[in-house]
Design a protein around this motif. Sequence first.
Motif, PDB file in Angstrom:
ATOM      1  N   VAL A 151     -85.218 -40.551 -56.568  1.00 36.58           N
ATOM      2  CA  VAL A 151     -85.046 -41.249 -55.314  1.00 36.58           C
ATOM      3  C   VAL A 151     -85.559 -40.145 -54.213  1.00 36.58           C
ATOM      4  O   VAL A 151     -86.175 -40.554 -53.212  1.00 36.58           O
ATOM      5  CB  VAL A 151     -83.607 -41.868 -55.134  1.00 36.58           C
ATOM      6  CG1 VAL A 151     -83.565 -42.249 -53.833  1.00 36.58           C
ATOM      7  CG2 VAL A 151     -83.163 -43.088 -55.983  1.00 36.58           C
ATOM      8  N   VAL A 152     -84.958 -39.105 -54.610  1.00 36.34           N
ATOM      9  CA  VAL A 152     -85.420 -37.707 -53.552  1.00 36.34           C
ATOM     10  C   VAL A 152     -86.781 -37.540 -53.539  1.00 36.34           C
ATOM     11  O   VAL A 152     -87.267 -37.537 -52.573  1.00 36.34           O
ATOM     12  CB  VAL A 152     -84.549 -36.481 -53.766  1.00 36.34           C
ATOM     13  CG1 VAL A 152     -84.874 -35.525 -53.120  1.00 36.34           C
ATOM     14  CG2 VAL A 152     -83.108 -36.863 -53.859  1.00 36.34           C
ATOM     15  N   TYR A 153     -87.383 -37.441 -54.868  1.00 41.19           N
ATOM     16  CA  TYR A 153     -88.732 -37.144 -55.010  1.00 41.19           C
ATOM     17  C   TYR A 153     -89.602 -38.341 -54.198  1.00 41.19           C
ATOM     18  O   TYR A 153     -90.525 -37.875 -53.312  1.00 41.19           O
ATOM     19  CB  TYR A 153     -89.095 -37.291 -56.523  1.00 41.19           C
ATOM     20  CG  TYR A 153     -90.613 -37.680 -56.540  1.00 41.19           C
ATOM     21  CD1 TYR A 153     -91.663 -36.465 -56.648  1.00 41.19           C
ATOM     22  CD2 TYR A 153     -91.351 -38.639 -56.847  1.00 41.19           C
ATOM     23  CE1 TYR A 153     -92.760 -36.379 -56.632  1.00 41.19           C
ATOM     24  CE2 TYR A 153     -92.289 -38.694 -56.884  1.00 41.19           C
ATOM     25  CZ  TYR A 153     -93.497 -37.501 -56.888  1.00 41.19           C
ATOM     26  OH  TYR A 153     -94.671 -37.918 -56.812  1.00 41.19           O
ATOM     27  N   LYS A 154     -89.487 -39.389 -54.369  1.00 36.65           N
ATOM     28  CA  LYS A 154     -90.050 -40.811 -53.724  1.00 36.65           C
ATOM     29  C   LYS A 154     -89.709 -40.537 -52.343  1.00 36.65           C
ATOM     30  O   LYS A 154     -90.848 -40.738 -51.591  1.00 36.65           O
ATOM     31  CB  LYS A 154     -89.843 -42.044 -54.254  1.00 36.65           C
ATOM     32  CG  LYS A 154     -90.699 -43.091 -53.924  1.00 36.65           C
ATOM     33  CD  LYS A 154     -92.013 -42.628 -54.265  1.00 36.65           C
ATOM     34  CE  LYS A 154     -93.364 -43.515 -53.660  1.00 36.65           C
ATOM     35  NZ  LYS A 154     -94.574 -43.024 -53.753  1.00 36.65           N
ATOM     36  N   MET A 170     -83.420 -40.275 -48.944  1.00 32.83           N
ATOM     37  CA  MET A 170     -83.397 -38.623 -49.600  1.00 32.83           C
ATOM     38  C   MET A 170     -81.880 -38.393 -49.709  1.00 32.83           C
ATOM     39  O   MET A 170     -81.494 -37.858 -50.646  1.00 32.83           O
ATOM     40  CB  MET A 170     -84.303 -37.987 -48.967  1.00 32.83           C
ATOM     41  CG  MET A 170     -84.321 -36.421 -49.443  1.00 32.83           C
ATOM     42  SD  MET A 170     -85.148 -35.207 -48.160  1.00 32.83           S
ATOM     43  CE  MET A 170     -84.101 -35.277 -46.857  1.00 32.83           C
ATOM     44  N   THR A 171     -81.183 -38.456 -48.621  1.00 29.35           N
ATOM     45  CA  THR A 171     -79.797 -38.108 -48.691  1.00 29.35           C
ATOM     46  C   THR A 171     -79.193 -38.830 -49.570  1.00 29.35           C
ATOM     47  O   THR A 171     -78.167 -38.337 -50.341  1.00 29.35           O
ATOM     48  CB  THR A 171     -79.386 -38.439 -47.295  1.00 29.35           C
ATOM     49  OG1 THR A 171     -80.056 -37.506 -46.080  1.00 29.35           O
ATOM     50  CG2 THR A 171     -77.866 -37.974 -47.168  1.00 29.35           C
ATOM     51  N   LEU A 172     -79.246 -40.129 -49.758  1.00 28.40           N
ATOM     52  CA  LEU A 172     -78.497 -40.906 -50.612  1.00 28.40           C
ATOM     53  C   LEU A 172     -78.958 -40.494 -52.152  1.00 28.40           C
ATOM     54  O   LEU A 172     -78.233 -40.380 -53.108  1.00 28.40           O
ATOM     55  CB  LEU A 172     -78.815 -42.370 -50.605  1.00 28.40           C
ATOM     56  CG  LEU A 172     -78.451 -43.246 -49.370  1.00 28.40           C
ATOM     57  CD1 LEU A 172     -78.761 -44.622 -49.245  1.00 28.40           C
ATOM     58  CD2 LEU A 172     -76.810 -43.100 -49.128  1.00 28.40           C
ATOM     59  N   GLY A 173     -80.130 -40.114 -52.243  1.00 27.95           N
ATOM     60  CA  GLY A 173     -80.450 -39.422 -53.603  1.00 27.95           C
ATOM     61  C   GLY A 173     -79.803 -38.186 -54.031  1.00 27.95           C
ATOM     62  O   GLY A 173     -79.553 -37.909 -55.099  1.00 27.95           O
ATOM     63  N   PHE A 174     -79.592 -37.431 -52.844  1.00 29.70           N
ATOM     64  CA  PHE A 174     -78.969 -35.942 -53.204  1.00 29.70           C
ATOM     65  C   PHE A 174     -77.473 -36.206 -53.435  1.00 29.70           C
ATOM     66  O   PHE A 174     -76.813 -35.765 -54.287  1.00 29.70           O
ATOM     67  CB  PHE A 174     -79.083 -35.451 -51.896  1.00 29.70           C
ATOM     68  CG  PHE A 174     -80.364 -34.405 -51.858  1.00 29.70           C
ATOM     69  CD1 PHE A 174     -80.416 -33.387 -52.977  1.00 29.70           C
ATOM     70  CD2 PHE A 174     -81.320 -34.362 -51.018  1.00 29.70           C
ATOM     71  CE1 PHE A 174     -81.728 -32.591 -53.053  1.00 29.70           C
ATOM     72  CE2 PHE A 174     -82.373 -33.844 -50.855  1.00 29.70           C
ATOM     73  CZ  PHE A 174     -82.672 -32.778 -51.797  1.00 29.70           C
ATOM     74  N   VAL A 175     -76.942 -37.339 -52.696  1.00 32.94           N
ATOM     75  CA  VAL A 175     -75.520 -37.808 -52.903  1.00 32.94           C
ATOM     76  C   VAL A 175     -75.275 -38.250 -54.311  1.00 32.94           C
ATOM     77  O   VAL A 175     -74.419 -37.798 -55.231  1.00 32.94           O
ATOM     78  CB  VAL A 175     -75.127 -38.997 -52.168  1.00 32.94           C
ATOM     79  CG1 VAL A 175     -73.851 -39.654 -52.478  1.00 32.94           C
ATOM     80  CG2 VAL A 175     -75.014 -38.490 -50.757  1.00 32.94           C
ATOM     81  N   LEU A 176     -76.098 -38.938 -55.034  1.00 35.82           N
ATOM     82  CA  LEU A 176     -76.272 -39.494 -56.359  1.00 35.82           C
ATOM     83  C   LEU A 176     -76.257 -38.290 -57.430  1.00 35.82           C
ATOM     84  O   LEU A 176     -75.526 -38.179 -58.340  1.00 35.82           O
ATOM     85  CB  LEU A 176     -77.322 -40.564 -56.579  1.00 35.82           C
ATOM     86  CG  LEU A 176     -77.065 -41.965 -55.981  1.00 35.82           C
ATOM     87  CD1 LEU A 176     -78.458 -42.580 -56.138  1.00 35.82           C
ATOM     88  CD2 LEU A 176     -76.171 -42.660 -56.588  1.00 35.82           C
ATOM     89  N   ILE A 177     -77.145 -37.384 -57.073  1.00 34.28           N
ATOM     90  CA  ILE A 177     -77.550 -36.160 -58.021  1.00 34.28           C
ATOM     91  C   ILE A 177     -76.264 -35.247 -57.773  1.00 34.28           C
ATOM     92  O   ILE A 177     -75.789 -34.940 -58.904  1.00 34.28           O
ATOM     93  CB  ILE A 177     -78.595 -35.193 -57.149  1.00 34.28           C
ATOM     94  CG1 ILE A 177     -79.905 -35.860 -57.547  1.00 34.28           C
ATOM     95  CG2 ILE A 177     -78.549 -33.847 -58.093  1.00 34.28           C
ATOM     96  CD1 ILE A 177     -81.143 -35.172 -56.656  1.00 34.28           C
ATOM     97  N   GLY A 178     -75.581 -35.077 -56.542  1.00 39.87           N
ATOM     98  CA  GLY A 178     -74.224 -34.230 -56.677  1.00 39.87           C
ATOM     99  C   GLY A 178     -73.037 -34.941 -57.299  1.00 39.87           C
ATOM    100  O   GLY A 178     -72.503 -34.516 -58.056  1.00 39.87           O
ATOM    101  N   TYR A 179     -73.034 -36.310 -57.009  1.00 38.32           N
ATOM    102  CA  TYR A 179     -71.935 -37.019 -57.903  1.00 38.32           C
ATOM    103  C   TYR A 179     -72.038 -36.737 -59.153  1.00 38.32           C
ATOM    104  O   TYR A 179     -71.104 -36.608 -60.154  1.00 38.32           O
ATOM    105  CB  TYR A 179     -72.075 -38.369 -57.510  1.00 38.32           C
ATOM    106  CG  TYR A 179     -71.083 -39.330 -58.107  1.00 38.32           C
ATOM    107  CD1 TYR A 179     -69.712 -39.302 -57.978  1.00 38.32           C
ATOM    108  CD2 TYR A 179     -71.402 -40.219 -59.330  1.00 38.32           C
ATOM    109  CE1 TYR A 179     -68.595 -39.982 -58.545  1.00 38.32           C
ATOM    110  CE2 TYR A 179     -70.457 -41.010 -59.833  1.00 38.32           C
ATOM    111  CZ  TYR A 179     -69.195 -40.944 -59.446  1.00 38.32           C
ATOM    112  OH  TYR A 179     -68.316 -41.680 -60.189  1.00 38.32           O
ATOM    113  N   HIS A 180     -73.411 -37.339 -59.889  1.00 41.23           N
ATOM    114  CA  HIS A 180     -73.228 -37.173 -61.362  1.00 41.23           C
ATOM    115  C   HIS A 180     -73.361 -35.836 -61.951  1.00 41.23           C
ATOM    116  O   HIS A 180     -72.662 -35.553 -62.887  1.00 41.23           O
ATOM    117  CB  HIS A 180     -74.523 -37.951 -61.752  1.00 41.23           C
ATOM    118  CG  HIS A 180     -74.722 -39.531 -61.457  1.00 41.23           C
ATOM    119  ND1 HIS A 180     -73.761 -40.193 -61.974  1.00 41.23           N
ATOM    120  CD2 HIS A 180     -75.350 -40.137 -60.692  1.00 41.23           C
ATOM    121  CE1 HIS A 180     -73.886 -41.249 -61.472  1.00 41.23           C
ATOM    122  NE2 HIS A 180     -74.914 -41.587 -60.614  1.00 41.23           N
TER     123      HIS A 180
END
Length: 220
Positions: free
Chosen positions: A106-109, A203-213
Amino acid sequence: MALTSLTVLSTAALAHAVAEGDKGYIQEISGIHILPFIYLGAKHMVTGYDHILFLLGVIFFLYRLKDIALYVTLFAVGHSTTMLLGVYFNIGINSYIIDAIIGLSVVYKALDNMGAYQRWFGWQPNTKAATFIFGLFHGFGLSSKILDYDIAPDGLLPNLIAFNVGVEIGQLLALAAILIVMGYWRRTASFWRHTYTANTVMMTLGFVLIGYHLTGYIVS
């Protein structure tokens, strides 16, 4: 902002959790059950917010139906391949790591939509190849959730195919909703003013997902 992030975080977690009712039902049955698995596949895709975020990023600047069909097909072929192979051959990959990679997609895209790679590196990655490759990782994310169901080996392949059909149905439903909303938004004067902001949020939501997991991986 913090409250919003926490809400998104908990929603994302629920989106990938295996519902206890579904899990109990699947563990109690054996043999071929086409319709229930189609339902489960569609349900997982429609509620899989990370998959939908990536799909939104992919079609964000696509206008022609043939281009949308091409990219969605590449994504579908990618996630269908690894989903089927991952479950059929019981390829166990840590779900936290896979889900963090899905967050990375998600961040990449989002960065791609913002033109970041051209500004930073003077080079544009192959968007078709990236869509297919990240589709492979999304498929392993799907397979990790299917393995949580602990499906009986009796009728496994037909049930997996049915699940995949459900995933594609769910993807088409999500895509239709996205295209309807995007179609209205693109006809307004605010679209081009807010595309950068929208992708920044993505992008922010993607980082949130990365951090959470990744946090879940460290804690587990």
